[in-house]
Scaffold this active site. Structure first.
Site, PDB file in Angstrom:
ATOM      1  N   GLY A  11      -5.685  -6.547   0.800  1.00 65.74           N
ATOM      2  CA  GLY A  11      -4.304  -6.810   1.214  1.00 65.74           C
ATOM      3  C   GLY A  11      -4.244  -7.049   2.707  1.00 65.74           C
ATOM      4  O   GLY A  11      -3.266  -6.719   3.386  1.00 65.74           O
ATOM      5  N   GLY A  14      -1.304  -8.554   4.619  1.00 69.51           N
ATOM      6  CA  GLY A  14       0.021  -7.954   4.425  1.00 69.51           C
ATOM      7  C   GLY A  14       0.487  -7.225   5.671  1.00 69.51           C
ATOM      8  O   GLY A  14      -0.172  -7.222   6.703  1.00 69.51           O
ATOM      9  N   ILE A  16       0.955  -3.893   6.224  1.00 72.10           N
ATOM     10  CA  ILE A  16       0.157  -2.738   6.648  1.00 72.10           C
ATOM     11  C   ILE A  16      -1.150  -3.232   7.255  1.00 72.10           C
ATOM     12  O   ILE A  16      -1.591  -2.739   8.296  1.00 72.10           O
ATOM     13  CB  ILE A  16      -0.103  -1.769   5.470  1.00 72.10           C
ATOM     14  CG1 ILE A  16       1.230  -1.155   5.008  1.00 72.10           C
ATOM     15  CG2 ILE A  16      -1.077  -0.671   5.856  1.00 72.10           C
ATOM     16  CD1 ILE A  16       1.132  -0.269   3.781  1.00 72.10           C
ATOM     17  N   ARG A  94       6.542  -4.025  -7.062  1.00 71.69           N
ATOM     18  CA  ARG A  94       7.433  -4.148  -8.212  1.00 71.69           C
ATOM     19  C   ARG A  94       8.293  -5.399  -8.052  1.00 71.69           C
ATOM     20  O   ARG A  94       9.013  -5.536  -7.071  1.00 71.69           O
ATOM     21  CB  ARG A  94       8.319  -2.916  -8.315  1.00 71.69           C
ATOM     22  CG  ARG A  94       9.075  -2.830  -9.630  1.00 71.69           C
ATOM     23  CD  ARG A  94      10.112  -1.730  -9.575  1.00 71.69           C
ATOM     24  NE  ARG A  94       9.461  -0.431  -9.487  1.00 71.69           N
ATOM     25  CZ  ARG A  94       9.410   0.440 -10.498  1.00 71.69           C
ATOM     26  NH1 ARG A  94       9.962   0.141 -11.652  1.00 71.69           N
ATOM     27  NH2 ARG A  94       8.834   1.595 -10.365  1.00 71.69           N
ATOM     28  N   ASN A 107      -1.294  -3.016 -11.689  1.00 71.39           N
ATOM     29  CA  ASN A 107      -2.165  -2.345 -10.732  1.00 71.39           C
ATOM     30  C   ASN A 107      -3.433  -1.829 -11.381  1.00 71.39           C
ATOM     31  O   ASN A 107      -4.494  -1.815 -10.756  1.00 71.39           O
ATOM     32  CB  ASN A 107      -1.399  -1.252  -9.991  1.00 71.39           C
ATOM     33  CG  ASN A 107      -0.576  -1.869  -8.881  1.00 71.39           C
ATOM     34  OD1 ASN A 107      -1.119  -2.544  -8.019  1.00 71.39           O
ATOM     35  ND2 ASN A 107       0.726  -1.692  -8.936  1.00 71.39           N
ATOM     36  N   VAL A 131      -4.330   3.114  -0.500  1.00 72.87           N
ATOM     37  CA  VAL A 131      -3.003   3.136   0.118  1.00 72.87           C
ATOM     38  C   VAL A 131      -1.984   2.480  -0.818  1.00 72.87           C
ATOM     39  O   VAL A 131      -0.849   2.917  -0.919  1.00 72.87           O
ATOM     40  CB  VAL A 131      -3.041   2.399   1.481  1.00 72.87           C
ATOM     41  CG1 VAL A 131      -1.646   2.290   2.083  1.00 72.87           C
ATOM     42  CG2 VAL A 131      -3.991   3.101   2.447  1.00 72.87           C
ATOM     43  N   ASN A 133       0.339   1.411  -3.716  1.00 75.03           N
ATOM     44  CA  ASN A 133       1.002   2.266  -4.709  1.00 75.03           C
ATOM     45  C   ASN A 133       0.916   1.736  -6.131  1.00 75.03           C
ATOM     46  O   ASN A 133       0.839   0.530  -6.308  1.00 75.03           O
ATOM     47  CB  ASN A 133       2.474   2.419  -4.311  1.00 75.03           C
ATOM     48  CG  ASN A 133       2.622   3.464  -3.233  1.00 75.03           C
ATOM     49  OD1 ASN A 133       2.009   4.519  -3.317  1.00 75.03           O
ATOM     50  ND2 ASN A 133       3.414   3.146  -2.228  1.00 75.03           N
ATOM     51  N   ASP A 161       2.770  11.393   4.296  1.00 71.27           N
ATOM     52  CA  ASP A 161       3.699  12.474   3.941  1.00 71.27           C
ATOM     53  C   ASP A 161       3.455  13.683   4.836  1.00 71.27           C
ATOM     54  O   ASP A 161       4.387  14.332   5.304  1.00 71.27           O
ATOM     55  CB  ASP A 161       3.511  12.846   2.466  1.00 71.27           C
ATOM     56  CG  ASP A 161       3.616  11.623   1.572  1.00 71.27           C
ATOM     57  OD1 ASP A 161       4.735  11.154   1.347  1.00 71.27           O
ATOM     58  OD2 ASP A 161       2.563  11.113   1.129  1.00 71.27           O
ATOM     59  N   HIS A 189       1.721  10.939  -3.990  1.00 72.40           N
ATOM     60  CA  HIS A 189       2.397  10.218  -2.909  1.00 72.40           C
ATOM     61  C   HIS A 189       3.627   9.535  -3.510  1.00 72.40           C
ATOM     62  O   HIS A 189       3.588   8.388  -3.926  1.00 72.40           O
ATOM     63  CB  HIS A 189       1.471   9.184  -2.268  1.00 72.40           C
ATOM     64  CG  HIS A 189       2.208   8.262  -1.316  1.00 72.40           C
ATOM     65  ND1 HIS A 189       2.814   8.708  -0.177  1.00 72.40           N
ATOM     66  CD2 HIS A 189       2.454   6.944  -1.356  1.00 72.40           C
ATOM     67  CE1 HIS A 189       3.401   7.693   0.445  1.00 72.40           C
ATOM     68  NE2 HIS A 189       3.197   6.611  -0.260  1.00 72.40           N
TER      69      HIS A 189
END
Ligand code: NDP
Length: 327
Positions: A11, A14, A16, A94, A107, A131, A133, A161, A189
């Site tokens: 990714g 992206g 991140i 999503r 996923n 990382v 989700n 978190d 998470h």
């Protein structure tokens, strides 16, 4: 000088990724004396591959002395070749009208393929951080798809978190955030995670005693930490990226370089600690040394904490049940 470490990031084009790669290349993750080779993975889609080319141009233009090489890939079998670290950031978001089961299935497909590729071509000591989700379940899927790699090499990111909890506690108690010790976050998470400061100290003194407000814990602190991601989306119009990248750096740095006796939170496969069934990838307090982590054992779990831990575990087991037939 040291042999370069191979760091795969998925990714990579992206949000991140954009906040992450420059810090890895500048030495903030593995140390200012550790050269790195970036092995970047993006989906074959032309737009994504073009965006990746742009990011690579910018990495080149930083002239980072520690950046010993950059590779762009669309095939995990190439991106993970001999890799020492794998930061699995890319995941299927999503989409409109997508049910939870569809998201899990999409996923599961990505992380099964990536687990298999790691199994075949990565370094046998590869340290994997998921990382993307649902991070804990994606880590579980990758681990189950890589039977020839040690299961403890697969981890999920709970550090964001943890850092969010530390920051809220510092603000509430008037502490310096860097002085907080022995904080942890249990579980998934997701908003069900249980941030637990019962053991936390500042200068050797109990944070819980200093705050002394169980209502605040239940009604303010836990919901604030649990819903922080949504609050950032509401404010910024985009999901958190820089803080997520920062937490990924913290996670790998502490795993690789050691936590010097301090607790950090990592999502790791359980060996049965605290009644969490074996292999469930769960947030635990850990200490790290010599590239290995160790779950902190023997902590007292009171009734309130047990209830929270049970709830986040139930959610994780629900996710796992949803992908079982795909593994
Ligand atoms: P981001 O870089 O913003 O997010 C990537 C993943 O990190 C998402 O799954 C996101 O989950 C997750 N995440 C975990 N914690 C956090 C957090 N605290 N805040 C925000 N995100 C968090 O997504 P982009 O869409 O900008 O980029 C994803 C890239 O991945 C795209 O370029 C896409 O092409 C690529 N991709 C690559 C794959 C591969 O390499 N095989 C597979 C699929 C996608 P959430 O969705 O819940 O926010």
């Amino acid at each position: 000088s040291k042999k370069p470490a191979r760091v795969a990031v998925t990714g990579a084009a992206g949000q991140i990724g954009y906040a992450l790669l420059f810090r890895i290349a500048s030495g903030e993750m593995l140390g200012k004396d550790q050269p790195v080779i970036l092995q970047l993975l993006e989906i074959p889609d032309e737009k994504a591959q073009n965006a990746l080319k742009g990011v690579i141009m910018e990495l080149e233009d930083c002239a980072f002395p520690l950046l010993a090489g950059i590779e762009a890939h669309s095939d995990p079998m190439q991106a993970f070749k001999d890799t020492d670290y794998a930061l699995l950031v890319g995941a299927r978001p999503r989409g409109p009208g997508m049910e939870r089961a569809d998201l899990l299935a999409a996923n599961a497909q990505i992380f099964t393929a990536q687990g298999k590729a790691l199994n075949q071509v990565a370094s046998r000591d590869v340290k994997v951080l998921v990382v993307g989700n649902p991070a804990n379940t994606n880590a579980y899927i990758a681990m189950k798809s890589a039977p020839d790699l040690p299961r403890e090499n697969f981890t999920a990111m709970l550090r964001l978190d943890h850092n969010r909890a530390a920051s809220q506690l510092a603000a509430k108690g008037g502490f310096k955030v860097g002085d907080i010790r022995k904080l942890t976050v249990w579980g998934n998470h997701s908003p069900t995670m249980y941030a637990d400061y019962r053991f936390a100290t500042v200068d050797g003194k109990s944070v819980k005693d200093a705050i002394n407000d169980q209502e605040w814990n239940k009604d303010v602190f836990l919901p604030t930490v649990g819903k922080r991601g949504a609050a950032i989306i509401a404010a910024r119009g985009l999901s958190s990226a820089a803080s997520a990248a920062n937490a990924a750096i913290d996670h790998i740095r502490d795993w690789a370089l050691g936590s010097k006796g301090e607790w950090v939170t990592m999502g790791v496969p359980s060996n049965g600690e605290y009644g969490i069934p074996k292999d469930v990838v769960f947030g635990f307090p850990v200490t790290t040394e010599g590239g290995k982590y160790k779950i902190v054992e023997g902590l007292d779990i009171d009734a309130f904490s047990q209830e929270r831990i049970d709830a986040t575990l139930a959610e994780l087991q629900g996710e796992q049940d949803g992908v079982k037939h795909l593994l």
